[in-house]
Design an enzyme around this catalytic site. Structure first.
Site, PDB file in Angstrom:
ATOM      1  N   LYS A 128       0.837  -1.209   0.000  1.00 31.96           N
ATOM      2  CA  LYS A 128       0.000   0.000   0.000  1.00 31.96           C
ATOM      3  C   LYS A 128       0.862   1.245   0.000  1.00 31.96           C
ATOM      4  O   LYS A 128       0.514   2.240  -0.626  1.00 31.96           O
ATOM      5  CB  LYS A 128      -0.957  -0.002   1.197  1.00 31.96           C
ATOM      6  CG  LYS A 128      -2.074  -1.012   1.029  1.00 31.96           C
ATOM      7  CD  LYS A 128      -3.407  -0.458   1.492  1.00 31.96           C
ATOM      8  CE  LYS A 128      -4.527  -1.405   1.129  1.00 31.96           C
ATOM      9  NZ  LYS A 128      -5.490  -1.592   2.194  1.00 31.96           N
ATOM     10  N   LYS A 208      -4.153 -10.953  -7.743  1.00 30.66           N
ATOM     11  CA  LYS A 208      -5.384 -11.135  -6.982  1.00 30.66           C
ATOM     12  C   LYS A 208      -6.444 -10.155  -7.517  1.00 30.66           C
ATOM     13  O   LYS A 208      -6.094  -9.018  -7.855  1.00 30.66           O
ATOM     14  CB  LYS A 208      -5.055 -10.791  -5.519  1.00 30.66           C
ATOM     15  CG  LYS A 208      -6.072 -11.184  -4.518  1.00 30.66           C
ATOM     16  CD  LYS A 208      -5.728 -10.572  -3.173  1.00 30.66           C
ATOM     17  CE  LYS A 208      -6.125  -9.116  -3.130  1.00 30.66           C
ATOM     18  NZ  LYS A 208      -6.286  -8.517  -1.808  1.00 30.66           N
ATOM     19  N   LYS A 211     -10.299  -4.144  -7.010  1.00 33.34           N
ATOM     20  CA  LYS A 211     -10.847  -2.984  -7.715  1.00 33.34           C
ATOM     21  C   LYS A 211      -9.706  -2.079  -8.185  1.00 33.34           C
ATOM     22  O   LYS A 211      -9.708  -1.583  -9.314  1.00 33.34           O
ATOM     23  CB  LYS A 211     -11.760  -2.231  -6.734  1.00 33.34           C
ATOM     24  CG  LYS A 211     -12.451  -1.046  -7.319  1.00 33.34           C
ATOM     25  CD  LYS A 211     -13.683  -1.463  -8.103  1.00 33.34           C
ATOM     26  CE  LYS A 211     -14.197  -0.306  -8.931  1.00 33.34           C
ATOM     27  NZ  LYS A 211     -15.084  -0.741  -9.982  1.00 33.34           N
TER      28      LYS A 211
HETATM   29  P1  TYM Z   1     -10.780  -6.171   2.325  1.00 37.70           P
HETATM   30  O1  TYM Z   1     -11.848  -5.140   2.404  1.00 37.70           O
HETATM   31  O2  TYM Z   1      -9.605  -5.911   1.464  1.00 37.70           O
HETATM   32  O3  TYM Z   1     -11.396  -7.548   1.853  1.00 37.70           O
HETATM   33  C1  TYM Z   1     -12.507  -8.130   2.509  1.00 37.70           C
HETATM   34  C2  TYM Z   1     -12.391  -9.637   2.469  1.00 37.70           C
HETATM   35  O4  TYM Z   1     -12.364 -10.066   1.113  1.00 37.70           O
HETATM   36  C3  TYM Z   1     -11.276 -10.955   0.928  1.00 37.70           C
HETATM   37  N1  TYM Z   1     -10.780 -10.771  -0.462  1.00 37.70           N
HETATM   38  C4  TYM Z   1     -10.540 -11.776  -1.293  1.00 37.70           C
HETATM   39  N2  TYM Z   1     -10.656 -13.102  -1.144  1.00 37.70           N
HETATM   40  C5  TYM Z   1     -10.318 -13.875  -2.198  1.00 37.70           C
HETATM   41  N3  TYM Z   1      -9.885 -13.378  -3.385  1.00 37.70           N
HETATM   42  C6  TYM Z   1      -9.747 -12.038  -3.576  1.00 37.70           C
HETATM   43  N4  TYM Z   1      -9.331 -11.576  -4.744  1.00 37.70           N
HETATM   44  C7  TYM Z   1     -10.081 -11.171  -2.497  1.00 37.70           C
HETATM   45  N5  TYM Z   1     -10.058  -9.828  -2.337  1.00 37.70           N
HETATM   46  C8  TYM Z   1     -10.489  -9.603  -1.083  1.00 37.70           C
HETATM   47  C9  TYM Z   1     -10.232 -10.540   1.963  1.00 37.70           C
HETATM   48  O5  TYM Z   1      -9.343 -11.599   2.285  1.00 37.70           O
HETATM   49  C10 TYM Z   1     -11.117 -10.172   3.135  1.00 37.70           C
HETATM   50  O6  TYM Z   1     -11.438 -11.331   3.895  1.00 37.70           O
HETATM   51  N6  TYM Z   1      -8.044  -5.753   6.492  1.00 37.70           N
HETATM   52  C11 TYM Z   1      -9.281  -6.309   5.966  1.00 37.70           C
HETATM   53  C12 TYM Z   1     -10.517  -5.790   6.666  1.00 37.70           C
HETATM   54  C13 TYM Z   1     -10.559  -5.990   8.153  1.00 37.70           C
HETATM   55  C14 TYM Z   1     -10.702  -7.238   8.831  1.00 37.70           C
HETATM   56  C15 TYM Z   1     -10.743  -6.894  10.218  1.00 37.70           C
HETATM   57  C16 TYM Z   1     -10.776  -8.560   8.410  1.00 37.70           C
HETATM   58  C17 TYM Z   1     -10.526  -4.999   9.087  1.00 37.70           C
HETATM   59  N7  TYM Z   1     -10.648  -5.565  10.330  1.00 37.70           N
HETATM   60  C18 TYM Z   1     -10.867  -7.892  11.187  1.00 37.70           C
HETATM   61  C19 TYM Z   1     -10.886  -9.542   9.382  1.00 37.70           C
HETATM   62  C20 TYM Z   1     -10.931  -9.203  10.751  1.00 37.70           C
HETATM   63  C21 TYM Z   1      -9.382  -5.896   4.502  1.00 37.70           C
HETATM   64  O7  TYM Z   1      -8.769  -4.996   4.051  1.00 37.70           O
HETATM   65  O8  TYM Z   1     -10.313  -6.576   3.816  1.00 37.70           O
END
Ligand code: TYM
Length: 344
Positions: A128, A208, A211
């Site tokens: 990031k 992966k 967006k």
């Molecule tokens: P975020 O918003 O990037 O993604 C949300 C969830 O979607 C999954 N994900 C994917 N899984 C498979 N293939 C993909 N291409 C893909 N893109 C996204 C992510 O693994 C995630 O499970 N840091 C986290 C948000 C967060 C969180 C938490 C998660 C904040 N607090 C506490 C678990 C527990 C995030 O950025 O997710």
């Protein structure tokens, strides 16, 4: 079926059973099928098994540049799409992170048991900060500490995620261990529960799906947009002509069939692709129709929900109120363990 301990591969019986799970999604851009397969559809699947807490993590989303005027729409929209996918607020707790600001107090405490070295090793921080060189802020750096507070505030002991979150959750466990070691046993070491589709690749077949890379299919894409995007998606890179036999093991389109298509069609493609009996164009067309058939009912539920936003807002408020009391209780215990009180 019993949950696999994909994190350690060890006998799950030796650890305390997962009872309460927590997961979050950022309100950044439209939800894509990577989020759907890697998170939302898995979250829905787990509802009957656990006390499920799901959160729209808006405090995390402000660590990168964003438009404050758009944010309220993005937050509500993420919640509505979650509900359309099956996150029924009657059966799970759904809330918005900033409605429980007590979590940020816990994050402050966790900052004091988190080593700089551990944060510096986070690959998501490295990625990031290279993507957002104009805005490498401290929030981006301590992002995983807030994530640990999210999970541990309500003392969740399982976290369903895609594989991009594994390092953050290892740190969550490390924070719990350090806190418990320094101040006494307070927090569970939350287990990572990987989704059955932990890494959905983008249409470029290289990265992966996300967006920000523009390699995604949005949950809001119209059928024709889905057909068009899939028609130009990458397949087996060694299959140059229709008459070449293909290799489904290295084809991203085939791996998407595994998530959207019926068993018999997957078997047929697996066999026919290897003998050049079926070409990529037809294979993609089948995938497009199966994907559309799964996504269209979700889109139509989403459109029904959008017209009653107050119902969703009420559900989010009552979810936040449940989590708020849990986090306040945890903070009372934490302050007391830290000696932050005037009674001796
Ligand atoms: P975020 O918003 O990037 O993604 C949300 C969830 O979607 C999954 N994900 C994917 N899984 C498979 N293939 C993909 N291409 C893909 N893109 C996204 C992510 O693994 C995630 O499970 N840091 C986290 C948000 C967060 C969180 C938490 C998660 C904040 N607090 C506490 C678990 C527990 C995030 O950025 O997710």
């Amino acid at each position: 079926m019993a949950e696999q301990d994909t994190e350690t591969g060890k006998d799950k019986e030796s650890k305390p059973a997962v009872t309460r799970i927590y997961s979050g999604i950022q309100p950044t851009g439209e939800i894509h099928i990577g989020n759907y397969l890697g998170a939302l559809s898995n979250w829905v699947r787990l509802i009957p098994q656990y006390d499920c807490i799901y959160c729209v993590v808006d405090y995390h989303a402000i660590t990168i540049e964003y438009d404050p005027a758009e944010m309220p729409h993005a937050i509500l929209d993420t919640a509505l799409m979650g509900m359309a996918c099956g996150l029924d607020p009657e059966k799970c707790t759904l809330f918005v992170q900033s409605d429980v600001p007590e979590t940020t107090e816990l994050a402050w405490v966790f900052n004091t048991v988190t080593s700089m070295g551990a944060l510096e090793r986070m690959t998501q921080f490295k990625d990031k900060s290279s993507q957002h060189q104009q805005n490498i802020n401290a929030g981006l750096f301590t992002y995983p500490v807030l994530q640990a507070a999210d999970v541990l505030g309500p003392k969740a002991n399982g976290v369903p995620v895609g594989d991009d979150q594994s390092q953050h959750l290892e740190l969550t466990r490390e924070i719990a261990r350090r806190f418990n070691h320094q101040y006494g046993d307070t927090f569970p070491e939350a287990r990572t529960l990987y989704s059955p589709a932990p890494r959905i690749m983008g249409l470029d077949g290289q990265h992966k799906m996300s967006k920000s890379r523009g390699n995604d299919i949005s949950m809001k894409d119209e059928p024709d947009a889905i057909r068009k995007k899939l028609s130009t998606a990458f397949t087996d890179p060694d299959r140059k002509r229709r008459t070449d036999p293909g290799n489904p093991d290295v084809c991203n389109i085939f791996s998407l069939h595994n998530s959207f298509s019926p068993e018999d069609q997957i078997e047929m493609i697996n066999t026919e692709c290897r003998s050049a009996g079926i070409g990529c164009v037809d294979c993609k067309k089948m995938l497009a129709e199966n994907m559309i058939a799964e996504i269209e009912p979700i889109q139509s539920r989403y459109h029904d929900l959008v017209v009653h936003p107050d119902e969703a807002r009420d559900a989010l408020k009552s979810g936040a109120s449940r989590i708020k009391s849990m986090v306040i209780e945890t903070l009372d215990e934490v302050r007391s363990r830290l000696g932050l009180r005037t009674t001796v």
